[in-house]
Write an enzyme that holds these catalytic residues in place. Structure first.
Site, PDB file in Angstrom:
ATOM      1  N   GLY A 148      19.644  48.338  54.904  1.00 32.65           N
ATOM      2  CA  GLY A 148      20.792  47.450  55.008  1.00 32.65           C
ATOM      3  C   GLY A 148      21.564  47.292  53.711  1.00 32.65           C
ATOM      4  CB  SER A 149      21.785  49.206  50.530  1.00 36.05           C
ATOM      5  OG  SER A 149      22.036  50.493  51.023  1.00 36.05           O
ATOM      6  CG  MET A 201      18.636  56.429  61.016  1.00 34.32           C
ATOM      7  SD  MET A 201      19.701  57.430  59.918  1.00 34.32           S
ATOM      8  CE  MET A 201      18.772  58.981  59.946  1.00 34.32           C
ATOM      9  CG  ASN A 234      28.562  56.974  60.126  1.00 29.63           C
ATOM     10  OD1 ASN A 234      27.836  56.073  59.710  1.00 29.63           O
ATOM     11  ND2 ASN A 234      28.162  58.234  60.190  1.00 29.63           N
ATOM     12  CG  HIS A 267      27.966  62.128  56.291  1.00 30.94           C
ATOM     13  ND1 HIS A 267      26.876  62.253  57.117  1.00 30.94           N
ATOM     14  CD2 HIS A 267      27.990  63.252  55.536  1.00 30.94           C
ATOM     15  CE1 HIS A 267      26.276  63.400  56.880  1.00 30.94           C
ATOM     16  NE2 HIS A 267      26.931  64.034  55.928  1.00 30.94           N
TER      17      HIS A 267
END
Lengths: 209, 209
Positions: free
Chosen positions: A17-18, A97, A114, A116
């Site tokens: 959860g960073s 994930m 998202n 990446h």
């Protein structure tokens, strides 16, 4: 995504959860135009749940169903239901994930983003920092993109570069990329919330307000 | 590639010769550890030939043979012969529009370099700047790499980044990438000539001398 009230974020994550914490920290700054409405994880006990609850953010575990790398249909409906119940405007994947498909993307068209850990289209898929190191590139980074039906193929919203150092290991490189992510993701969400970042087809651009 | 005398470069090009000119300018600076031994082009009348001759550099046209995108066997032998006759240590591709294969690479193992107008492995092949713009990336650049049997797949020696601007066209982006190339290519050749840039497998690294 222009609005006077704050943009409501639904964050999905499977890990520490960073990135969620970095977004929560940004949301805590006066004038930041978004707030976290709910955090959902497919992993009971994931660090992201504790980090959310410590900050007074609603956090739920929703089982992913019977597949290993995606949500099954029933799970997908449960996720959509939880996000809609929390009146989420933008779905933010932060180390989630599982691949999101059809119905999910139809429920939030061009409203799922998202981050990446590479300069896409180089190194899609898992452990992109390790892929970059093994390939021998000199520069990698991170990419915020809209989620589409492919894996890491959606329109790019923002990218930050990270130089590979002579003595980098997969771990040290991953750490620096994550540092870059913790800056880039809140910035990009802010631009989407203010309506200054617009997407048309595969292209996104910053416009003056 | 350590040596006390200058590293002798053989430059192959099909076009204007802007990278060749940048390398020639670097070679003209006192203490630069390389010199251009010969320039060879497959295109009669190519700008690179005039630019070389203006600088007093030997320049030859060698016909490529019967193929459109590579040298045929007889042409490959003629190219190798011309480079060997000029006692070339390092073959430098500078806008050479033909793929080099087997015999050529055997004649100069790990001694053929190319510069490509993207951050490889993104956007190999033709008009990489246009591919980057069409994909919608925010950052592209250029890559110097060893030439291997693939197309733009060899070990990477150096990369420079170029940000894509909101109002970029294919032409404006290409121009900025070429500016970056004209800095990166002479720098990389200098490191190879001084023996401070070493390649092992897919990885290259700068070592202190």
């Amino acid at each position: 995504m222009e609005q006077t009230s704050k943009l409501r974020l639904g964050i999905l994550g499977s890990g520490k959860g960073s990135n969620m914490a970095a977004i929560a920290d940004a949301c805590a700054v006066a004038g930041y135009p978004a707030e976290i409405a709910v955090v959902v994880s497919d992993v009971p006990g994931a660090g992201i749940l504790d980090k959310a609850r410590e900050r007074g953010i609603r956090a739920e575990v929703l089982p992913p169903g019977r597949f290993r790398t995606k949500l099954d249909d029933a799970a997908e409906r449960a996720y959509i239901g939880a996000l809609q119940e929390a009146r989420v405007d933008l779905v933010v994947l932060a180390g989630f994930m599982r691949i999101l498909k059809g119905d999910f993307l139809l429920a939030y068209p061009e409203r799922v983003i998202n981050i990446h850990p590479s300069l896409l289209p180089s190194f899609p898929g898992l452990e992109a920092w390790r892929q970059a190191l093994d390939y021998g590139v000199k520069v990698t980074g991170c990419t915020v993109h809209l989620v589409d039906q492919g894996v890491d193929t959606g329109p790019i919203l923002a990218q930050a570069t990270v130089r590979i150092l002579e003595d980098d290991t997969a771990e040290s490189l991953h750490e620096r990329i994550q540092q870059a992510e913790r800056v880039l993701y809140p910035q990009t969400i802010e631009s989407l919330a203010r309506g200054t970042l617009k997407v048309a087809g595969r292209k996104s651009r910053i416009i003056a307000r």
